[in-house]
Design a protein around this motif. Structure first.
Motif, PDB file in Angstrom:
ATOM      1  N   GLU A 121      25.825 -39.808  -0.064  1.00 46.42           N
ATOM      2  CA  GLU A 121      26.163 -40.472  -1.328  1.00 46.42           C
ATOM      3  C   GLU A 121      26.287 -41.982  -1.124  1.00 46.42           C
ATOM      4  OE1 GLU A 121      29.726 -38.420  -2.616  1.00 46.42           O
ATOM      5  OE2 GLU A 121      28.605 -37.452  -4.237  1.00 46.42           O
ATOM      6  N   THR A 122      26.933 -42.357  -0.033  1.00 48.46           N
ATOM      7  CA  THR A 122      27.082 -43.784   0.271  1.00 48.46           C
ATOM      8  C   THR A 122      25.725 -44.430   0.505  1.00 48.46           C
ATOM      9  OG1 THR A 122      29.261 -43.426   1.262  1.00 48.46           O
ATOM     10  CG2 THR A 122      28.112 -45.450   1.868  1.00 48.46           C
ATOM     11  N   LEU A 123      24.868 -43.775   1.267  1.00 49.14           N
ATOM     12  CA  LEU A 123      23.532 -44.305   1.542  1.00 49.14           C
ATOM     13  C   LEU A 123      22.736 -44.472   0.256  1.00 49.14           C
ATOM     14  CD1 LEU A 123      21.315 -45.003   3.669  1.00 49.14           C
ATOM     15  CD2 LEU A 123      20.651 -42.589   3.586  1.00 49.14           C
ATOM     16  N   ILE A 124      22.777 -43.468  -0.604  1.00 50.03           N
ATOM     17  CA  ILE A 124      22.045 -43.525  -1.875  1.00 50.03           C
ATOM     18  C   ILE A 124      22.577 -44.663  -2.744  1.00 50.03           C
ATOM     19  CG2 ILE A 124      21.553 -42.284  -4.016  1.00 50.03           C
ATOM     20  CD1 ILE A 124      21.764 -39.662  -2.280  1.00 50.03           C
ATOM     21  N   GLY A 125      23.916 -44.773  -2.804  1.00 52.89           N
ATOM     22  CA  GLY A 125      24.525 -45.803  -3.646  1.00 52.89           C
ATOM     23  C   GLY A 125      24.250 -47.212  -3.163  1.00 52.89           C
ATOM     24  N   ILE A 153      28.618 -35.107   5.763  1.00 47.33           N
ATOM     25  CA  ILE A 153      27.249 -35.578   5.600  1.00 47.33           C
ATOM     26  C   ILE A 153      26.961 -35.875   4.130  1.00 47.33           C
ATOM     27  CG2 ILE A 153      24.828 -34.843   5.744  1.00 47.33           C
ATOM     28  CD1 ILE A 153      25.669 -33.282   8.306  1.00 47.33           C
ATOM     29  N   ALA A 154      27.446 -35.023   3.237  1.00 48.38           N
ATOM     30  CA  ALA A 154      27.245 -35.247   1.803  1.00 48.38           C
ATOM     31  C   ALA A 154      27.858 -36.573   1.361  1.00 48.38           C
ATOM     32  CB  ALA A 154      27.841 -34.091   1.006  1.00 48.38           C
ATOM     33  N   LYS A 155      29.042 -36.871   1.855  1.00 47.75           N
ATOM     34  CA  LYS A 155      29.693 -38.135   1.502  1.00 47.75           C
ATOM     35  C   LYS A 155      28.913 -39.327   2.044  1.00 47.75           C
ATOM     36  CE  LYS A 155      34.401 -36.267   1.131  1.00 47.75           C
ATOM     37  NZ  LYS A 155      35.763 -36.235   1.712  1.00 47.75           N
ATOM     38  N   PHE A 163      20.457 -34.094  -0.818  1.00 50.89           N
ATOM     39  CA  PHE A 163      19.143 -34.472  -0.313  1.00 50.89           C
ATOM     40  C   PHE A 163      18.053 -34.106  -1.313  1.00 50.89           C
ATOM     41  CE2 PHE A 163      20.182 -33.905   4.523  1.00 50.89           C
ATOM     42  CZ  PHE A 163      21.168 -34.869   4.419  1.00 50.89           C
ATOM     43  N   HIS A 164      16.944 -34.809  -1.207  1.00 52.97           N
ATOM     44  CA  HIS A 164      15.692 -34.390  -1.849  1.00 52.97           C
ATOM     45  C   HIS A 164      15.068 -33.345  -0.929  1.00 52.97           C
ATOM     46  CE1 HIS A 164      11.671 -34.397  -3.461  1.00 52.97           C
ATOM     47  NE2 HIS A 164      11.165 -35.015  -2.413  1.00 52.97           N
ATOM     48  N   SER A 165      14.844 -32.148  -1.446  1.00 55.53           N
ATOM     49  CA  SER A 165      14.371 -31.054  -0.610  1.00 55.53           C
ATOM     50  C   SER A 165      13.159 -30.384  -1.238  1.00 55.53           C
ATOM     51  CB  SER A 165      15.485 -30.022  -0.405  1.00 55.53           C
ATOM     52  OG  SER A 165      15.032 -28.893   0.308  1.00 55.53           O
TER      53      SER A 165
END
Length: 304
Positions: free
Chosen positions: A24-28, A19-21, A63-65
């Motif tokens: 990262e892809t989504l953010i990038g 999920i972290a990877k 994530f923004h939490s």
């Protein structure tokens, strides 16, 4: 035979890494940072530990939490106002209200106010309806059943045609679990603490999900040889062997005796619990991807 122990803690860690990877892809690629808001009312120690675990997992997943820790005497109107503000906050894709709430607050009113697309617990009536009507791809699926299903598929792969028994009829676990198993083409029986001949029904299960909330209720001789046993129970019982006043966690299944007959079994702790938090992260990422106009990910496939 001795059952294969399904290590939910390890599988959940693997899923959070995936999920972290993906985050990262989504953010990038889009600039969208998955955001989750957790609301906790009161000072319940177990709830505070659970919320802290969720915050740690969110940080690991990039994530923004945000956490809103509210006094136990907060008025219902004030809590509803906070939910409304979170609904309107574009930086928040998932809203989770830690249960239970104080008696003076209408729990259903609070949960129903959360926008269905931000309902990462999957408790809103619209999400319940989508899941049970077969539109899982449009729903938010409750985290514990979703994580349980992943563990079952990780153990034996294709579930089609299997006889599944779910002990427990709650809206949080039992009913959505049955819907998920039906969607996998299992033949599903929902049983509960008042079911007659419960032992005989359980003995026919290729897949058993125990979510009844009674410590070690399911005995080893109830288990079909080679069955997959998924223990959702989380019960604290006295443990005098650890010292005066000490306790320990056990599931709804008598692990030691069941492990002698099952093919696969989840421990308590270390089984379903870690998957619940991992699937909360998965639902938050799904909500963010949907907001960005992207397709959902198949988290079982991500794990391989």
């Amino acid at each position: 035979m001795t059952a294969v122990r399904i290590d939910g803690k390890a599988i959940a860690a693997e899923l959070r890494e995936k999920i972290a990877k993906e985050a990262e892809t989504l953010i990038g690629e889009t600039g969208v940072v998955p955001g989750i808001a957790v609301v906790i009312v009161g000072e319940d120690p177990a709830s505070k530990v659970y919320v802290a675990s969720k915050g740690k997992a969110a940080k690991e997943c990039h994530f923004h939490s945000v956490e809103h820790a509210l006094s136990a005497d907060i008025g219902e109107a004030e809590l509803l106002d906070l939910i409304t503000k979170l609904n309107e906050d574009d930086a928040i894709h998932g809203i989770l209200v830690q249960l239970p709430l104080p008696d003076h607050i209408d729990e259903a009113k609070v949960l129903d106010l959360i926008r269905p697309d931000k309902d990462v617990d999957g408790f809103h009536p619209i999400n319940v309806g989508l899941l049970t009507s077969g539109a899982r791809d449009k729903a938010m699926v409750p985290c514990t059943p979703a994580g349980t299903l992943i563990l079952a598929k990780r153990a034996i792969g294709n579930l089609s045609g299997k006889d599944a028994v779910v002990i427990g009829r709650s809206n949080i676990v039992g009913k959505p679990m049955a819907a998920l198993l039906l969607a996998e083409s299992c033949t599903v029986t929902i049983a509960h603490s008042r079911t007659q001949n419960l032992e005989d029904i359980v003995r026919g299960a290729d897949i058993l999900v125990a979510a009844v909330g009674r410590p070690q209720m399911v005995k080893g001789d109830w288990i079909k040889e080679g069955a997959v046993v998924l223990d959702v129970g989380m019960n604290r019982i006295p443990a005098p062997e650890r010292g005066e006043g000490k306790t320990r966690l056990v599931g709804d299944v008598d692990y030691d005796s069941a492990a002698e007959r099952a093919g696969y079994i989840t421990p308590v702790p270390g089984g379903i619990g870690p998957m619940t938090i991992a699937l909360l992260m998965a639902n938050t990422l799904t909500a963010a991807r949907r907001k960005a106009g992207l397709d959902d990910l198949d988290y079982a496939e991500l794990l391989g």
